[in-house]
Design a protein around this motif. Structure first.
Motif, PDB file in Angstrom:
ATOM      1  N   PRO A 189      -8.908  15.279   2.846  1.00 59.54           N
ATOM      2  CA  PRO A 189      -9.163  14.014   3.549  1.00 59.54           C
ATOM      3  C   PRO A 189      -9.105  12.791   2.642  1.00 59.54           C
ATOM      4  CG  PRO A 189     -10.755  15.677   4.235  1.00 59.54           C
ATOM      5  CD  PRO A 189     -10.013  16.244   3.063  1.00 59.54           C
ATOM      6  N   ARG A 190      -9.291  12.990   1.333  1.00 57.01           N
ATOM      7  CA  ARG A 190      -9.209  11.876   0.395  1.00 57.01           C
ATOM      8  C   ARG A 190      -7.777  11.654  -0.097  1.00 57.01           C
ATOM      9  NH1 ARG A 190     -14.487  13.882  -0.594  1.00 57.01           N
ATOM     10  NH2 ARG A 190     -16.015  12.205  -0.998  1.00 57.01           N
ATOM     11  N   GLY A 191      -6.856  12.503   0.324  1.00 56.26           N
ATOM     12  CA  GLY A 191      -5.479  12.387  -0.147  1.00 56.26           C
ATOM     13  C   GLY A 191      -5.225  13.138  -1.441  1.00 56.26           C
ATOM     14  N   TRP A 192      -6.178  13.930  -1.899  1.00 52.35           N
ATOM     15  CA  TRP A 192      -6.033  14.696  -3.142  1.00 52.35           C
ATOM     16  C   TRP A 192      -5.499  16.084  -2.809  1.00 52.35           C
ATOM     17  CZ3 TRP A 192     -10.737  13.534  -6.865  1.00 52.35           C
ATOM     18  CH2 TRP A 192     -10.825  12.159  -7.045  1.00 52.35           C
ATOM     19  N   TYR A 193      -4.220  16.132  -2.475  1.00 57.18           N
ATOM     20  CA  TYR A 193      -3.635  17.366  -1.965  1.00 57.18           C
ATOM     21  C   TYR A 193      -3.444  18.414  -3.065  1.00 57.18           C
ATOM     22  CZ  TYR A 193      -2.813  14.256   1.943  1.00 57.18           C
ATOM     23  OH  TYR A 193      -2.994  13.366   2.969  1.00 57.18           O
ATOM     24  N   LEU A 194      -3.181  17.988  -4.280  1.00 58.46           N
ATOM     25  CA  LEU A 194      -3.011  18.943  -5.372  1.00 58.46           C
ATOM     26  C   LEU A 194      -4.313  19.697  -5.611  1.00 58.46           C
ATOM     27  CD1 LEU A 194      -1.430  20.194  -7.677  1.00 58.46           C
ATOM     28  CD2 LEU A 194      -2.062  18.223  -9.105  1.00 58.46           C
ATOM     29  N   LYS A 205      -7.601   1.666   6.919  1.00 55.66           N
ATOM     30  CA  LYS A 205      -6.333   2.393   7.028  1.00 55.66           C
ATOM     31  C   LYS A 205      -5.452   1.829   8.142  1.00 55.66           C
ATOM     32  CE  LYS A 205      -7.781   6.828   5.055  1.00 55.66           C
ATOM     33  NZ  LYS A 205      -7.849   8.293   5.247  1.00 55.66           N
ATOM     34  N   THR A 206      -6.064   1.526   9.282  1.00 55.93           N
ATOM     35  CA  THR A 206      -5.280   1.034  10.417  1.00 55.93           C
ATOM     36  C   THR A 206      -4.685  -0.334  10.136  1.00 55.93           C
ATOM     37  OG1 THR A 206      -6.698   2.261  11.944  1.00 55.93           O
ATOM     38  CG2 THR A 206      -5.346   0.503  12.880  1.00 55.93           C
ATOM     39  N   GLU A 207      -5.455  -1.199   9.484  1.00 58.31           N
ATOM     40  CA  GLU A 207      -5.014  -2.576   9.238  1.00 58.31           C
ATOM     41  C   GLU A 207      -4.411  -2.754   7.845  1.00 58.31           C
ATOM     42  OE1 GLU A 207      -4.823  -4.754  11.462  1.00 58.31           O
ATOM     43  OE2 GLU A 207      -6.144  -4.011  13.055  1.00 58.31           O
ATOM     44  N   ARG A 208      -4.012  -1.663   7.216  1.00 55.64           N
ATOM     45  CA  ARG A 208      -3.499  -1.728   5.851  1.00 55.64           C
ATOM     46  C   ARG A 208      -2.431  -2.795   5.665  1.00 55.64           C
ATOM     47  NH1 ARG A 208       1.142  -0.353   3.693  1.00 55.64           N
ATOM     48  NH2 ARG A 208       1.337   0.452   1.567  1.00 55.64           N
ATOM     49  N   ASP A 209      -1.414  -2.777   6.515  1.00 55.34           N
ATOM     50  CA  ASP A 209      -0.307  -3.715   6.328  1.00 55.34           C
ATOM     51  C   ASP A 209      -0.760  -5.161   6.472  1.00 55.34           C
ATOM     52  OD1 ASP A 209       1.334  -1.586   5.934  1.00 55.34           O
ATOM     53  OD2 ASP A 209       2.292  -1.658   7.902  1.00 55.34           O
ATOM     54  N   ASN A 210      -1.753  -5.389   7.312  1.00 58.00           N
ATOM     55  CA  ASN A 210      -2.205  -6.764   7.535  1.00 58.00           C
ATOM     56  C   ASN A 210      -3.087  -7.262   6.390  1.00 58.00           C
ATOM     57  OD1 ASN A 210      -0.940  -7.341  10.054  1.00 58.00           O
ATOM     58  ND2 ASN A 210      -2.385  -5.990  11.060  1.00 58.00           N
ATOM     59  N   TRP A 211      -4.074  -6.461   5.951  1.00 59.51           N
ATOM     60  CA  TRP A 211      -4.939  -6.985   4.888  1.00 59.51           C
ATOM     61  C   TRP A 211      -4.237  -7.028   3.544  1.00 59.51           C
ATOM     62  CZ3 TRP A 211      -5.955  -4.050   0.688  1.00 59.51           C
ATOM     63  CH2 TRP A 211      -6.063  -2.666   0.806  1.00 59.51           C
ATOM     64  N   ILE A 212      -3.300  -6.086   3.287  1.00 51.05           N
ATOM     65  CA  ILE A 212      -2.596  -6.156   2.006  1.00 51.05           C
ATOM     66  C   ILE A 212      -1.661  -7.359   1.981  1.00 51.05           C
ATOM     67  CG2 ILE A 212      -0.652  -4.654   2.608  1.00 51.05           C
ATOM     68  CD1 ILE A 212      -2.482  -4.809  -0.771  1.00 51.05           C
ATOM     69  N   ASP A 268     -10.762   5.949  -4.133  1.00 57.15           N
ATOM     70  CA  ASP A 268     -10.769   7.398  -4.374  1.00 57.15           C
ATOM     71  C   ASP A 268     -10.620   8.195  -3.085  1.00 57.15           C
ATOM     72  OD1 ASP A 268     -10.987   7.657  -7.149  1.00 57.15           O
ATOM     73  OD2 ASP A 268     -13.118   7.197  -7.101  1.00 57.15           O
ATOM     74  N   HIS A 269     -10.945   7.583  -1.959  1.00 52.00           N
ATOM     75  CA  HIS A 269     -10.872   8.276  -0.675  1.00 52.00           C
ATOM     76  C   HIS A 269      -9.480   8.172  -0.039  1.00 52.00           C
ATOM     77  CE1 HIS A 269     -15.284   8.848  -0.394  1.00 52.00           C
ATOM     78  NE2 HIS A 269     -15.316   7.727  -1.075  1.00 52.00           N
ATOM     79  N   TRP A 270      -8.609   7.357  -0.633  1.00 53.61           N
ATOM     80  CA  TRP A 270      -7.271   7.162  -0.046  1.00 53.61           C
ATOM     81  C   TRP A 270      -6.268   6.902  -1.163  1.00 53.61           C
ATOM     82  CZ3 TRP A 270      -5.340   2.592   3.418  1.00 53.61           C
ATOM     83  CH2 TRP A 270      -4.234   3.023   4.162  1.00 53.61           C
ATOM     84  N   VAL A 271      -6.137   7.869  -2.031  1.00 54.69           N
ATOM     85  CA  VAL A 271      -5.262   7.720  -3.187  1.00 54.69           C
ATOM     86  C   VAL A 271      -3.815   7.497  -2.766  1.00 54.69           C
ATOM     87  CG1 VAL A 271      -4.450   8.860  -5.298  1.00 54.69           C
ATOM     88  CG2 VAL A 271      -6.815   9.132  -4.555  1.00 54.69           C
ATOM     89  N   SER A 272      -3.441   8.085  -1.640  1.00 56.45           N
ATOM     90  CA  SER A 272      -2.038   8.045  -1.200  1.00 56.45           C
ATOM     91  C   SER A 272      -1.669   6.780  -0.450  1.00 56.45           C
ATOM     92  CB  SER A 272      -1.758   9.259  -0.305  1.00 56.45           C
ATOM     93  OG  SER A 272      -2.610   9.239   0.834  1.00 56.45           O
ATOM     94  N   SER A 273      -2.510   5.754  -0.467  1.00 55.35           N
ATOM     95  CA  SER A 273      -2.247   4.556   0.339  1.00 55.35           C
ATOM     96  C   SER A 273      -1.009   3.792  -0.115  1.00 55.35           C
ATOM     97  CB  SER A 273      -3.447   3.615   0.278  1.00 55.35           C
ATOM     98  OG  SER A 273      -3.560   3.039  -1.017  1.00 55.35           O
ATOM     99  N   GLY A 274      -0.674   3.879  -1.396  1.00 56.68           N
ATOM    100  CA  GLY A 274       0.481   3.152  -1.902  1.00 56.68           C
ATOM    101  C   GLY A 274       0.222   1.712  -2.259  1.00 56.68           C
ATOM    102  N   VAL A 275      -1.054   1.279  -2.290  1.00 60.03           N
ATOM    103  CA  VAL A 275      -1.328  -0.142  -2.548  1.00 60.03           C
ATOM    104  C   VAL A 275      -2.148  -0.396  -3.797  1.00 60.03           C
ATOM    105  CG1 VAL A 275      -1.238  -0.665  -0.082  1.00 60.03           C
ATOM    106  CG2 VAL A 275      -3.453  -0.215  -1.157  1.00 60.03           C
ATOM    107  N   TRP A 276      -2.765   0.638  -4.394  1.00 60.12           N
ATOM    108  CA  TRP A 276      -3.787   0.359  -5.407  1.00 60.12           C
ATOM    109  C   TRP A 276      -3.231  -0.212  -6.696  1.00 60.12           C
ATOM    110  CZ3 TRP A 276      -7.264  -0.263  -2.292  1.00 60.12           C
ATOM    111  CH2 TRP A 276      -7.607   0.649  -1.306  1.00 60.12           C
ATOM    112  N   VAL A 277      -2.050   0.198  -7.113  1.00 61.38           N
ATOM    113  CA  VAL A 277      -1.476  -0.405  -8.323  1.00 61.38           C
ATOM    114  C   VAL A 277      -1.282  -1.904  -8.109  1.00 61.38           C
ATOM    115  CG1 VAL A 277       0.608  -0.552  -9.739  1.00 61.38           C
ATOM    116  CG2 VAL A 277      -0.415   1.674  -9.260  1.00 61.38           C
ATOM    117  N   GLU A 278      -0.720  -2.266  -6.993  1.00 66.80           N
ATOM    118  CA  GLU A 278      -0.523  -3.691  -6.725  1.00 66.80           C
ATOM    119  C   GLU A 278      -1.858  -4.431  -6.651  1.00 66.80           C
ATOM    120  OE1 GLU A 278       1.335  -6.746  -3.382  1.00 66.80           O
ATOM    121  OE2 GLU A 278       1.399  -4.582  -3.041  1.00 66.80           O
TER     122      GLU A 278
END
Length: 777
Positions: free
Chosen positions: A708-713, A483-490, A517-527
């Motif tokens: 915590p997994r981003g599954w707010y609904l 999560k912390t290094e998201r911008d760098n590894w993506i 599944d633990h970070w659905v809201s990351s915004g990177v998985w489709v890419e």
């Protein structure tokens, strides 16, 4: 009195000759330079005889003059200004303040801090606190340290009967001003005669300095300090002399000082600075372009002032034209030059003072793709041991060329990043830069794979490695790194895809599958899965492509709600899996197709693909796949009115999970997630049967696991349905807490859930039965 054409001044004649040599009309030069045609005409005819340096530079750029011709035109303009003035002799004041900017804006919080210090300095010293306060103003190049200090000194001038003084400590030069030189010069300015000074040595001079300083009510700005050793002896020991030190370094070794750190201006302050230089009318006429200019200048005061001055000398250019010029990263630092104000030159002074290893690190850090970074990427880029890299980073931080973004993380100002990149290209060349970029990319991808595999069945903890630069000792550390290094590894992942490193792309995407599944809201998985599927296709690997098109089907729907594309991806995955003879990927494709049916409410049509998926997983003896699809089967059987079969399916699933023979076959992360899915699914069976106690027991079990997994609904629904159960069980206080938990996440939920929660709270407050909320998955 104006001059006619035949009496044009030398500058005007030169300007006209240069324009005519290039076969430009006045209008064409006005368009190219941004200087109005009327102003050009007045200068050529000698009617305007005092052209500003910035105007001359704009004309030189419009004429495309070389350096020699540009200098000659500047000299002619300077001569014109001197000839037009009638200077009066003035008495020099040693260390007088430079003229402050008339259009100073912002820095209200910092000025308040400094004004408070000034008030403390003006008071009679209290017993035990004889030393007056000292301020250290630090920040990156161009952040306005000197401007702020001068502003304060100007404000305090009327209440400083002994004067205001500024000494340039020349901290960025090869030979900064020594403490002894500073003492001698200040003593002379304060009226101590040469005769007295010549009779004593350095120690006596310093003692005399402190004796004089103790009796002054004044402001002393020690500007551009080099280090603590230069400044420490000059700090007053008693009296009411306010000392303000400015430095690009933090001077962390100075004790008992008040620190004021300058960063970027706020959006509002940046806009105010543009208005102050250009006029409110011009800025407010192009608000979008003005915002773009402030962003491209990184909200750095020097850069904003340079850009504004540049626009001010080109009155017939729009701010949009300036913004477009700044948008070109390769030219931005060159564009931020107006007259003798140059952003690059300000950075260069700090850069020139760096030790070779620090200068090299500074250049290489421009290759970090994200907004900030930790110690590890810096060590990788420099090829240095972590403790050595940390020392160099601290030197860059101290020099004001890096900033800290949060604990143990560093970042560049945007313009400093551009400057570092320019120095990398100029000093190291493309080959070295490419090698360093590849080294960082591979390290980021390798580390991301290790971190992601913590959550992947069959992997877990990576093998011990004493040389590993980041701790990955447990799944929480792995998740934190991802999560912390998201911008760098993506960014490294994108680079690998563009470089054709298909195996690396597919490897990272696979490693992230169970973590996603633990970070659905990351915004990177489709890419991630689009690129992975493309990489597999490029490798002509049908089974691998089926795998990533299955993952992509999940990402399309779960992350972005792109239903039709999700169905197409799962259908394509099924075809490629059949082509490859891959039974497991066929099962996954049926699983996703069944799940997608439920998304549209077609629960009856979902039973068959789920049944096929479970049969195929069972035939392949793939226990993790079997568990994954089983929760969906429980759900659809319940919704289509087959609760007995749903409960039987749930019991079979829990029996598989708890069977001791499977303890080594089910990784802990898969077991935990499977239990979550199974218990959540069976809670709906109990809700539909109005078995409130069993439903509450199940919902309590999963209550804290979705958010915590981003599954707010799902988290919101658990709170809402649990509130309903508790209300039916007479536990109204607990029910109210669950309703309020829904409202606490209102911004992340569809409007019907908060509305149901409010209705429930109102009913509880009135002592009425809670309304039945529609149960949806």
């Amino acid at each position: 009195m104006g001059h006619e054409d035949g009496d044009a001044a030398p500058f005007g004649r030169m300007l006209r000759a240069l324009r005519q040599e290039r076969r430009l009309t006045i209008e064409e030069l006005a368009e190219a330079s941004g200087v109005s045609g009327r102003a050009i005409g007045d200068m050529e005819r000698g009617r305007s005889r005092r052209p500003h340096r910035g105007t001359v530079t704009a004309l030189a750029q419009g004429l495309r003059l070389g350096q020699a011709a540009h200098t000659e035109l500047l000299n002619a303009a300077r001569a014109a200004r001197v000839g037009a003035q009638s200077p009066q002799p003035v008495k020099a004041v040693p260390f007088a303040l430079p003229r402050g900017v008339r259009d100073f804006v912002g820095r209200g919080r910092e000025l308040t801090t400094l004004r408070t210090l000034a008030q403390e300095a003006a008071q009679e010293p209290r017993e035990g606190t004889s030393a007056p306060p000292v301020a250290v103003v630090s920040g990156p190049p161009g952040s306005g340290k000197t401007t702020l200090a001068v502003r304060l000194a100007e404000e305090l001038g009327p209440v400083s009967p002994d004067g205001t003084f500024l000494v340039d400590m020349r901290g960025l030069e090869a030979q900064p001003l020594t403490t002894e030189e500073t003492v001698l010069r200040l003593l002379a300015a304060w009226g101590v005669g040469d005769g007295e000074l010549s009779q004593h040595g350095a120690e006596e001079h310093l003692a005399r300095y402190h004796a004089v300083a103790a009796g002054l009510r004044a402001v002393l700005v020690l500007d551009n300090a080099a280090d603590e050793a230069q400044i420490r002896p000059l700090l007053p020991r008693e009296g009411r002399l306010l000392v303000v030190v400015t430095s690009r370094r933090t001077l962390a070794g100075l004790e008992g000082v008040r620190r004021v750190e300058l960063g970027a201006l706020s959006d509002a302050e940046s806009a105010a600075l543009l208005r102050a230089v250009l006029g409110a009318g011009r800025v407010d006429a192009e608000p979008v372009a003005a915002d773009t200019v402030t962003e491209l200048c990184g909200h750095l005061p020097l850069a904003l002032r340079v850009a504004a001055n540049w626009a001010a000398t080109r009155s017939n250019w729009s701010l949009r034209r300036l913004a477009d010029r700044l948008a070109d990263e390769e030219r931005r630092l060159d564009a931020l030059s107006a007259g003798d104000l140059r952003v690059g030159a300000a950075f260069g002074l700090s850069y020139s003072r760096l030790a070779p290893e620090a200068a090299r690190m500074f250049r290489l850090l421009s290759l970090v793709p994200g907004q900030d970074f930790s110690l590890a990427p810096a060590a990788v880029l420099a090829g240095a041991a972590p403790h050595d890299a940390e020392d160099v980073l601290e030197e860059l931080l101290e020099a004001g060329l890096l900033m800290t973004s949060r604990e143990d993380r560093y970042r560049f100002h945007d313009l400093l990043r551009l400057y570092a990149g320019a120095r990398l290209r100029a000093e190291d060349g493309a080959q070295i830069a490419s090698a360093a970029r590849t080294r960082l990319r591979h390290w980021l991808l390798d580390t991301a794979v290790l971190a992601g595999r913590w959550h992947e069945p069959g992997y877990g903890a990576p093998p011990p490695d004493p040389g590993r630069l980041v701790p990955l000792d447990d799944s929480e550390q792995a998740m934190r790194w991802i999560k912390t290094e998201r911008d760098n590894w993506i960014a490294a992942f994108r680079d690998a895809a563009e470089q054709g490193e298909h195996r690396r792309v597919a490897e990272l995407a696979e490693a992230m599958h169970w973590f996603s599944d633990h970070w659905v809201s990351s915004g990177v998985w489709v890419e991630v899965y689009e690129r992975a599927a493309a990489a597999a296709a490029a490798l002509d690997d049908a089974a691998l492509e089926a795998t990533h098109r299955n993952y992509l089907a999940w990402a399309y729907q779960a992350c972005e709600g792109r239903y039709d594309e999700a169905v197409a991806s799962a259908t394509s995955a099924l075809a490629r899996a059949e082509q490859a003879g891959d039974i497991v990927q066929r099962a996954w494709a049926y699983n996703y197709l069944g799940w997608l049916k439920t998304v549209r409410g077609d629960f009856g049509d979902a039973v068959e693909p789920y049944r096929l998926a479970m049969e195929l997983f069972d035939a392949a003896d793939d226990i993790t796949g079997y568990l994954a699809v089983s929760g969906g089967m429980t759900r659809v059987l319940n919704v289509v009115g087959r609760p007995k079969e749903a409960l039987e399916n749930h019991e079979r699933v829990m029996a598989v999970i708890t069977d001791p023979r499977n303890s080594d076959r089910i990784p802990p992360s898969v077991r935990d997630f499977s239990i979550l899915a199974a218990v959540y699914a069976v809670s709906y069976v109990h809700l539909r049967q109005e078995d409130w106690q069993r439903a509450a027991d199940a919902l309590f079990e999963v209550r804290e696991q979705f958010a915590p997994r981003g599954w707010y609904l799902q988290a919101g629904r658990v709170h809402l349905y649990l509130a309903r159960c508790l209300a039916h069980l007479g536990r109204t206080s607990e029910a109210a807490d669950e309703y309020r938990a829904v409202l606490a996440s209102e911004e992340r939920l569809p409007p019907d859930l908060p509305a149901d929660a409010r209705a429930g709270l109102d009913a509880l407050a009135a002592g009425l039965p809670v309304p039945d909320a529609r149960i949806t998955w």
